[in-house]
Design a protein around this motif. Structure first.
Motif, PDB file in Angstrom:
ATOM      1  N   ASP A 112      39.134  41.966  47.238  1.00  0.00           N
ATOM      2  CA  ASP A 112      40.063  41.549  48.448  1.00  0.00           C
ATOM      3  C   ASP A 112      39.552  42.112  49.735  1.00  0.00           C
ATOM      4  OD1 ASP A 112      40.896  43.931  47.942  1.00  0.00           O
ATOM      5  OD2 ASP A 112      42.934  43.681  47.464  1.00  0.00           O
ATOM      6  N   ALA A 134      45.110  36.008  46.701  1.00  0.00           N
ATOM      7  CA  ALA A 134      45.953  35.455  45.523  1.00  0.00           C
ATOM      8  C   ALA A 134      45.451  33.833  45.296  1.00  0.00           C
ATOM      9  CB  ALA A 134      47.511  35.413  45.684  1.00  0.00           C
ATOM     10  N   VAL A 137      42.020  33.844  43.611  1.00  0.00           N
ATOM     11  CA  VAL A 137      42.415  33.816  42.303  1.00  0.00           C
ATOM     12  C   VAL A 137      42.843  32.504  41.327  1.00  0.00           C
ATOM     13  CG1 VAL A 137      43.687  35.198  40.402  1.00  0.00           C
ATOM     14  CG2 VAL A 137      42.922  36.493  42.431  1.00  0.00           C
ATOM     15  N   ALA A 153      40.504  40.533  38.965  1.00  0.00           N
ATOM     16  CA  ALA A 153      40.815  40.750  40.606  1.00  0.00           C
ATOM     17  C   ALA A 153      40.756  42.307  40.909  1.00  0.00           C
ATOM     18  CB  ALA A 153      42.156  40.333  40.842  1.00  0.00           C
ATOM     19  N   THR A 155      41.215  45.222  43.560  1.00  0.00           N
ATOM     20  CA  THR A 155      41.750  45.509  44.957  1.00  0.00           C
ATOM     21  C   THR A 155      41.094  46.732  45.319  1.00  0.00           C
ATOM     22  OG1 THR A 155      43.599  45.931  46.091  1.00  0.00           O
ATOM     23  CG2 THR A 155      43.786  46.772  44.050  1.00  0.00           C
ATOM     24  N   ARG A 169      49.596  44.557  45.405  1.00  0.00           N
ATOM     25  CA  ARG A 169      48.374  43.511  45.195  1.00  0.00           C
ATOM     26  C   ARG A 169      48.203  43.458  43.803  1.00  0.00           C
ATOM     27  NH1 ARG A 169      44.886  42.531  50.010  1.00  0.00           N
ATOM     28  NH2 ARG A 169      45.976  43.373  51.964  1.00  0.00           N
ATOM     29  N   TYR A 173      48.156  39.501  42.138  1.00  0.00           N
ATOM     30  CA  TYR A 173      46.960  38.849  41.692  1.00  0.00           C
ATOM     31  C   TYR A 173      47.158  38.544  40.201  1.00  0.00           C
ATOM     32  CZ  TYR A 173      45.153  41.186  45.722  1.00  0.00           C
ATOM     33  OH  TYR A 173      44.689  41.469  47.199  1.00  0.00           O
TER      34      TYR A 173
END
Length: 288
Positions: A112, A134, A137, A153, A155, A169, A173
């Motif tokens: 991200d 998001a 994703v 994902a 972060t 987050r 996700y």
């Protein structure tokens, strides 16, 4: 491999914890398989450094996918790949996922950060809005043809907006469809444990060296609840240090004789490459 690699990785982490070493070329992937690892990883940092550039988004999706395909073809192990920020926005992420999946890898992780991205353990990173990530994703999940292809994902929030935002987050996700979470640059063992307690999902712990995270063991992280433990640059760093020392000695001595005991022999290399198998098949084809 493309239809089963993602499932193989999922089965491994379900029985975890699984150690996942970074392999910086296809031959290293074969070595990892030989010594007993059950999954391997292609690092964007190692790929960039191996091409003589820093890990700041200079290489594109074509270079990443080509390296991934060659590596996946060299091993029967599931290969997890760094896909940086997806090489663009949501529609770019669609293409990125389809290219990696066609290359035969088990899955990718998306981060991200804002492009151009930075190494996850350096200062000066910037994040995209969580809603933007998001959306990426969701695009990645929609783009895959094999439902087992892993969309992870990552972060980087811990080093930018703090631990609590990293947790927030991660949960967002997961709600968007991510199969697993990669919290980058957690700073203490207590943070690793707390993150695992708060985020209920398959988790990957990054044990890169010389960064912000403590170097914990697979057993320690498994006890906390981590399904995968990543060692993205361990083999690369050792190999580069060995190469540097060998070149210095060669330059100083003018010969390589003293280096011979530290070398992989020709026979050992041919064994890893299965050279005799290639020759046997060639002779068989010629005989008809």
């Amino acid at each position: 491999m493309a239809a089963t690699a993602g499932l193989a990785l999922r089965q491994l982490w379900a029985a975890g914890p699984v150690a996942v070493p970074g392999v910086f070329n296809p031959l290293t992937a074969r070595l990892a398989e030989r010594v007993g690892f059950r999954a391997v990883y292609m690092s964007g940092g190692a790929l960039s450094a191996g091409n003589g550039v820093p890990d700041i988004g200079l290489l594109g999706v074509t270079e990443f996918v080509q390296a991934a395909q060659l590596t996946a073809q060299a091993t029967t192990l599931p290969l997890l790949c760094d896909a940086d920020t997806g090489f663009g926005e949501t529609l770019n992420v669609e293409r990125t996922v389809r290219l990696f999946e066609a290359a035969g890898v088990a899955g990718v992780h998306l981060e991200d950060q804002v492009m151009p991205k930075r190494c996850g353990h350096l200062a000066g990173k910037s994040l995209v809005d969580a809603d933007v990530m998001a959306a990426k994703v969701r695009a990645a999940v929609a783009a895959r043809r094999d439902a087992s292809f892993v969309v992870m994902a990552r972060t980087d929030a811990r080093g930018v907006t703090g631990f609590d935002d990293a947790v927030r987050r991660a949960k967002q996700y997961l709600a968007a469809g991510a199969d697993a979470i990669f919290p980058e640059a957690l700073e203490t063992a207590e943070e690793f444990a707390r993150f695992a307690a708060e985020v209920k999902a398959p988790l990957l712990a990054n044990m890169t060296e010389f960064g912000k995270s403590p170097n914990l063991s697979v057993a320690e992280l498994g006890a906390m609840g981590y399904a995968m433990v990543l060692f993205p640059l361990t083999a690369f760093r050792v190999a580069m240090k060995a190469a540097e020392e060998a070149l210095k000695e060669l330059h100083a001595a003018g010969h390589q004789r003293d280096l011979l005991p530290r070398m992989q022999t020709r026979a050992e290399l041919y064994d890893v490459l299965d050279y005799p198998g290639y020759e046997a098949r060639d002779r068989g084809y010629l005989r008809g």
